[in-house]
Design an enzyme around this catalytic site. Structure first.
Site, PDB file in Angstrom:
ATOM      1  N   TRP A 299      29.896 -53.003  -5.133  1.00 53.34           N
ATOM      2  CA  TRP A 299      29.237 -53.613  -6.289  1.00 53.34           C
ATOM      3  C   TRP A 299      28.629 -52.577  -7.222  1.00 53.34           C
ATOM      4  O   TRP A 299      28.248 -52.911  -8.344  1.00 53.34           O
ATOM      5  CB  TRP A 299      28.128 -54.578  -5.813  1.00 53.34           C
ATOM      6  CG  TRP A 299      27.238 -53.951  -4.767  1.00 53.34           C
ATOM      7  CD1 TRP A 299      27.355 -54.102  -3.423  1.00 53.34           C
ATOM      8  CD2 TRP A 299      26.148 -53.034  -4.976  1.00 53.34           C
ATOM      9  NE1 TRP A 299      26.407 -53.343  -2.775  1.00 53.34           N
ATOM     10  CE2 TRP A 299      25.642 -52.674  -3.704  1.00 53.34           C
ATOM     11  CE3 TRP A 299      25.538 -52.481  -6.115  1.00 53.34           C
ATOM     12  CZ2 TRP A 299      24.573 -51.793  -3.541  1.00 53.34           C
ATOM     13  CZ3 TRP A 299      24.483 -51.601  -5.948  1.00 53.34           C
ATOM     14  CH2 TRP A 299      24.009 -51.277  -4.683  1.00 53.34           C
ATOM     15  N   ASN A 300      28.461 -51.324  -6.788  1.00 53.49           N
ATOM     16  CA  ASN A 300      27.670 -50.405  -7.626  1.00 53.49           C
ATOM     17  C   ASN A 300      28.414 -49.941  -8.878  1.00 53.49           C
ATOM     18  O   ASN A 300      27.797 -49.625  -9.887  1.00 53.49           O
ATOM     19  CB  ASN A 300      27.120 -49.224  -6.813  1.00 53.49           C
ATOM     20  CG  ASN A 300      28.172 -48.376  -6.179  1.00 53.49           C
ATOM     21  OD1 ASN A 300      29.341 -48.783  -6.051  1.00 53.49           O
ATOM     22  ND2 ASN A 300      27.805 -47.184  -5.745  1.00 53.49           N
TER      23      ASN A 300
ATOM     24  N   LYS B 157      40.000 -56.905  -2.860  1.00 51.91           N
ATOM     25  CA  LYS B 157      38.826 -57.718  -2.486  1.00 51.91           C
ATOM     26  C   LYS B 157      37.604 -56.992  -3.044  1.00 51.91           C
ATOM     27  O   LYS B 157      37.133 -56.024  -2.469  1.00 51.91           O
ATOM     28  CB  LYS B 157      38.696 -57.883  -0.967  1.00 51.91           C
ATOM     29  CG  LYS B 157      37.613 -58.910  -0.637  1.00 51.91           C
ATOM     30  CD  LYS B 157      36.836 -58.599   0.598  1.00 51.91           C
ATOM     31  CE  LYS B 157      35.793 -57.546   0.474  1.00 51.91           C
ATOM     32  NZ  LYS B 157      34.642 -57.796  -0.414  1.00 51.91           N
TER      33      LYS B 157
ATOM     34  N   GLY C 134      32.810 -47.619   0.188  1.00 52.95           N
ATOM     35  CA  GLY C 134      31.646 -48.313   0.731  1.00 52.95           C
ATOM     36  C   GLY C 134      30.977 -47.465   1.797  1.00 52.95           C
ATOM     37  O   GLY C 134      31.134 -46.237   1.829  1.00 52.95           O
ATOM     38  N   SER C 135      30.279 -48.125   2.690  1.00 50.11           N
ATOM     39  CA  SER C 135      29.472 -47.374   3.655  1.00 50.11           C
ATOM     40  C   SER C 135      30.340 -46.758   4.761  1.00 50.11           C
ATOM     41  O   SER C 135      31.438 -47.244   5.064  1.00 50.11           O
ATOM     42  CB  SER C 135      28.438 -48.297   4.296  1.00 50.11           C
ATOM     43  OG  SER C 135      29.098 -49.203   5.164  1.00 50.11           O
TER      44      SER C 135
ATOM     45  N   GLU D  37      36.408 -43.706   0.865  1.00 49.61           N
ATOM     46  CA  GLU D  37      35.378 -43.029   0.060  1.00 49.61           C
ATOM     47  C   GLU D  37      34.057 -43.607   0.560  1.00 49.61           C
ATOM     48  O   GLU D  37      33.683 -44.724   0.208  1.00 49.61           O
ATOM     49  CB  GLU D  37      35.650 -43.318  -1.413  1.00 49.61           C
ATOM     50  CG  GLU D  37      35.072 -42.283  -2.337  1.00 49.61           C
ATOM     51  CD  GLU D  37      33.734 -42.710  -2.837  1.00 49.61           C
ATOM     52  OE1 GLU D  37      32.735 -42.392  -2.144  1.00 49.61           O
ATOM     53  OE2 GLU D  37      33.658 -43.348  -3.881  1.00 49.61           O
ATOM     54  N   LEU D  38      33.391 -42.849   1.442  1.00 48.99           N
ATOM     55  CA  LEU D  38      32.280 -43.408   2.225  1.00 48.99           C
ATOM     56  C   LEU D  38      30.921 -42.846   1.759  1.00 48.99           C
ATOM     57  O   LEU D  38      30.827 -42.235   0.703  1.00 48.99           O
ATOM     58  CB  LEU D  38      32.546 -43.153   3.715  1.00 48.99           C
ATOM     59  CG  LEU D  38      33.923 -43.656   4.200  1.00 48.99           C
ATOM     60  CD1 LEU D  38      34.151 -43.323   5.662  1.00 48.99           C
ATOM     61  CD2 LEU D  38      34.106 -45.139   3.946  1.00 48.99           C
TER      62      LEU D  38
ATOM     63  N   CYS E  14      26.902 -43.239  -4.564  1.00 44.88           N
ATOM     64  CA  CYS E  14      27.107 -42.475  -3.332  1.00 44.88           C
ATOM     65  C   CYS E  14      27.012 -40.965  -3.573  1.00 44.88           C
ATOM     66  O   CYS E  14      26.925 -40.198  -2.619  1.00 44.88           O
ATOM     67  CB  CYS E  14      28.430 -42.846  -2.680  1.00 44.88           C
ATOM     68  SG  CYS E  14      29.809 -42.571  -3.755  1.00 44.88           S
TER      69      CYS E  14
ATOM     70  N   GLU F 176      21.171 -42.663   3.449  1.00 38.85           N
ATOM     71  CA  GLU F 176      21.516 -42.749   2.032  1.00 38.85           C
ATOM     72  C   GLU F 176      20.505 -43.704   1.392  1.00 38.85           C
ATOM     73  O   GLU F 176      20.480 -44.898   1.721  1.00 38.85           O
ATOM     74  CB  GLU F 176      22.947 -43.285   1.909  1.00 38.85           C
ATOM     75  CG  GLU F 176      23.545 -43.095   0.548  1.00 38.85           C
ATOM     76  CD  GLU F 176      25.017 -43.475   0.499  1.00 38.85           C
ATOM     77  OE1 GLU F 176      25.470 -44.271   1.341  1.00 38.85           O
ATOM     78  OE2 GLU F 176      25.719 -42.972  -0.397  1.00 38.85           O
TER      79      GLU F 176
HETATM   80  C1  SIN Z   1      30.134 -44.219  -6.088  1.00 38.67           C
HETATM   81  O1  SIN Z   1      28.920 -44.219  -6.101  1.00 38.67           O
HETATM   82  O2  SIN Z   1      30.762 -44.807  -5.183  1.00 38.67           O
HETATM   83  C2  SIN Z   1      30.953 -43.534  -7.142  1.00 38.67           C
HETATM   84  C3  SIN Z   1      30.202 -42.778  -8.122  1.00 38.67           C
HETATM   85  C4  SIN Z   1      31.055 -42.120  -9.178  1.00 38.67           C
HETATM   86  O3  SIN Z   1      32.270 -42.330  -9.286  1.00 38.67           O
HETATM   87  O4  SIN Z   1      30.499 -41.348  -9.924  1.00 38.67           O
END
Ligand code: SIN
Length: 477
Positions: A151-152, A175, A229-230, A251-252, A285, A380
Site C-alpha cells: 500500500w505504501n 493482487k 512487502g515484509s 523486495e523485502l 522500505c 523497520e
Molecule cells: C518501497 O518502499 O517499497 C519502495 C520505495 C521506492 O521505490 O523508493
C-alpha cells in the site's frame, strides 16, 4: 472507458468482475469510505488464470517493438491522468498530494524505461571449440506472473513489475494491497486503453489475500512470483513457491543506516535525511531507520536537524503545505508508538516531539541515545521517527551499520574521498546513497541483499527477472 465505477471490482480479462462480497476502502486521513469494492471469488481466480494463459499465447505473436509501443501509450495515458491518479492515491493512501504526483511520475518512469528496454532482450552467440557446432542463447518470457504489491506506493510498485513483465512478453495477475486497490484498477484500465491484451494485466481484489495467494502459489501454471512487502511474508511466500519451483523476485524489508561522518557537510546531510526519512511519513522500505552520527559532529547535526523537523506540517494530504499524511491504519500507528515506548524504556531520550496528533496522524519525533541493541534499532519503524545513535570512528560505524539482518538501502555523508571509497565498498547493502538521500530511480537497479530480498527491479536488470535464458546447441553436417 470510465476509469472508476461507483463501486469497484476486480479487473479480469479486460472487464470489471463483480461479486456480492464487498468491503470498504477507507481514507486514512478521516476514516471515511472512499469506495466499496467487491472481493473476488474462486471462479474469478480461475478465470483470471485461464485469461493469463490465453494472453501468454497471444503475446507470443506480438513483436517486442509492438509491446514497446503499447508501453509508450500506457506511459502517455498515465501522465495525461496524473492529477486524477494522484488524488485517488491521496484518498486511499494518505500521502500529500505533491508526493502522490511525484509517485505517479515515478510510476510512469518505469513504464517509459521498459518501453525502451522491451526491444533490447538480446541473446548471444558463444564461440564454440568445435566449428561444426553453433552455440547461442535466446531469451524467452518466464510465463504467467503473480505480483503482490504493498500500500505504501500504490502505483510505482505495480508499474515496476508489470511494465518489465509485459516488455518481456509475460502475462500478469496482480493482487494489490486491500488498503489501496483503486489505484491498481485505474492503472489496469489505462493499460487496456493503451492496447494491452485483455488477459495481459489483471487485478484481483480480495479480502482473503492468504487464500488467493496460496492457491496461485500451488499452481504450476504460474511460473513467477514477484513480491514487495515484509521479510516475514516474503519468507512465507518463498516456502509456498517451493513445491512448484517458481522464479521469485522479493523486495523485502529494510533497516537503512544513515551515517554522518565528521567530515560531512552537515546542512546537506540534514537535507538528505529529511528526504530519506520523511517521504510518505516514513513508510518506505528505504527510509533512514537508524541515523548514525560521529560523536564529533553530533551537536551541530542535532541542532540543524531539530530546526528542520520543527518545520514539518502534519495533516490531510489534500491540504496544500502539509508534509506528513496519516499512517495507513491503527495497527501501524500502534506499532510505531510501541517502538517509541520500548526505546524510552531501554534508555533512549526524546529530543524533539511535535504536538500530539489525532486519528492516524503522527507527529515527528527525534530520539537520541539509541543503541544497537534496542528494539527500535532492529525493527523497520515505518513512521516519522528519527532514531539517532552515536559512534566514535569509521570501524564502529560499519559494525553498527552492518550488524543487522537486512541489507536494502544505506546512506552516508562524508567529504573524505578515501572514506567514501572504503565505506561504499564495506556496507553490506544493495543500494548506497553517497551524499544523497533520494536514490530511487527507474533507470537504476532497486533491490537488497541478506534478508532484504532477491532480484532487482528497474534498470536493465529488471527485464531479466521476467526472462528465461535458453541455450541452443546446433550441429551442422
Ligand atoms: C518501497 O518502499 O517499497 C519502495 C520505495 C521506492 O521505490 O523508493
Amino acid at each position: 472507458m470510465q476509469l472508476l465505477l461507483e463501486h469497484e471490482h476486480s479487473f479480469i480479462n479486460g472487464k470489471s468482475y463483480q461479486t456480492d462480497d464487498t468491503f470498504s476502502v477507507l481514507n486514512p486521513a478521516n476514516l471515511g469510505v472512499v469506495k466499496e469494492v467487491s472481493s473476488v471469488d474462486e471462479l474469478g481466480c480461475e478465470l483470471a488464470l485461464s485469461g493469463a494463459q490465453c494472453a501468454l499465447k497471444q503475446l507470443r505473436t506480438v513483436s517486442a517493438s509492438l509491446r514497446s509501443e503499447v508501453l509508450k501509450k500506457w506511459h502517455a495515458l498515465i501522465l495525461s491522468h496524473e492529477e486524477m491518479l494522484a488524488e485517488l492515491m491521496v484518498a486511499e493512501q494518505g500521502k500529500p498530494l505533491h508526493e502522490a504526483l511525484g509517485e505517479v511520475r515515478y510510476a510512469a518512469g518505469f513504464v517509459e524505461w521498459f518501453a525502451q528496454e522491451a526491444i533490447r532482450s538480446y541473446g548471444e552467440t558463444i564461440p564454440s571449440q568445435n566449428t561444426s557446432v553453433q552455440l547461442s542463447t535466446i531469451k524467452q518470457p518466464v510465463g504467467v506472473v503473480l505480483g503482490i504489491t504493498p500500500w505504501n506506493f500504490p502505483l510505482a510498485m505495480i508499474t515496476r513489475k508489470v511494465a518489465p513483465a509485459y516488455a518481456a512478453g509475460c502475462s500478469f495477475i496482480l493482487k494489490p494491497s486491500e488498503e489501496t486497490p483503486l489505484s491498481a484498477i485505474a492503472l489496469a484500465k489505462l493499460a487496456i486503453q493503451a492496447g494491452m491484451e485483455a488477459g495481459a494485466f489483471q487485478v484481483l481484489i480480495t479480502r482473503q489475500p492468504a487464500k488467493l495467494v496460496e492457491g496461485y502459489c500451488q499452481s504450476a501454471a504460474v511460473r513467477k512470483l514477484t513480491f514487495t512487502g515484509s521479510t516475514k511474508v516474503g519468507q512465507l511466500l518463498l516456502s509456498h513457491s517451493a513445491t512448484t519451483i517458481k522464479r521469485t523476485s522479493m523486495e523485502l524489508g529494510g533497516n537503512a543506516p544513515f551515517i554522518v561522518y565528521g567530515s560531512a557537510n552537515i546542512p546537506a546531510a540534514v537535507a538528505g535525511l529529511m528526504a530519506a526519512k520523511f517521504r510518505n511519513a516514513g513508510q518506505t522500505c528505504v527510509a533512514a531507520n537508524r541515523v548514525l552520527v560521529e560523536q564529533e559532529c553530533m551537536a551541530e547535526f542535532i541542532s540543524c536537524l531539530t530546526t528542520a523537523v520543527a518545520t514539518l506540517k502534519v495533516g490531510d494530504g489534500m491540504v496544500a503545505g502539509n508534509d506528513l499524511g496519516p499512517l495507513i491504519n491503527e495497527s501501524a500507528k500502534a506499532k510505531v508508538q510501541g517502538l517509541i515506548a520500548s526505546a524510552l524504556k531501554q534508555g533512549a531520550k526524546i529530543h524533539y516531539q511535535g504536538a500530539e496528533e489525532a486519528g492516524l496522524f503522527m507527529a515527528p519525533v527525534i530520539l537520541t541515545h539509541v543503541t544497537p541493541e534496542m528494539d527500535i534499532a532492529n525493527t523497520e519503524i515505518f513512521g516519522p521517527i528519527v532514531s539517532v545513535m552515536a559512534f566514535f570512528d569509521e570501524v564502529q560505524s560499519l559494525v553498527f551499520a552492518n550488524g543487522v539482518e537486512e541489507g536494502l538501502a544505506a546512506y552516508f555523508y562524508s567529504q573524505d574521498v578515501s572514506q567514501i571509497h572504503r565505506v561504499s565498498h564495506a556496507l553490506e547493502y544493495g543500494m548506497i546513497g553517497i551524499n544523497e538521500g533520494m536514490i530511487s530511480n527507474p533507470v537504476a537497479p532497486f533491490g537488497g541483499i541478506k534478508q532484504s530480498g532477491l532480484g532487482r527491479e528497474g534498470a536493465k536488470q529488471g527485464l531479466d527477472e521476467y526472462l528465461e535464458v535458453k541455450y541452443l546447441c546446433q550441429k551442422f553436417d
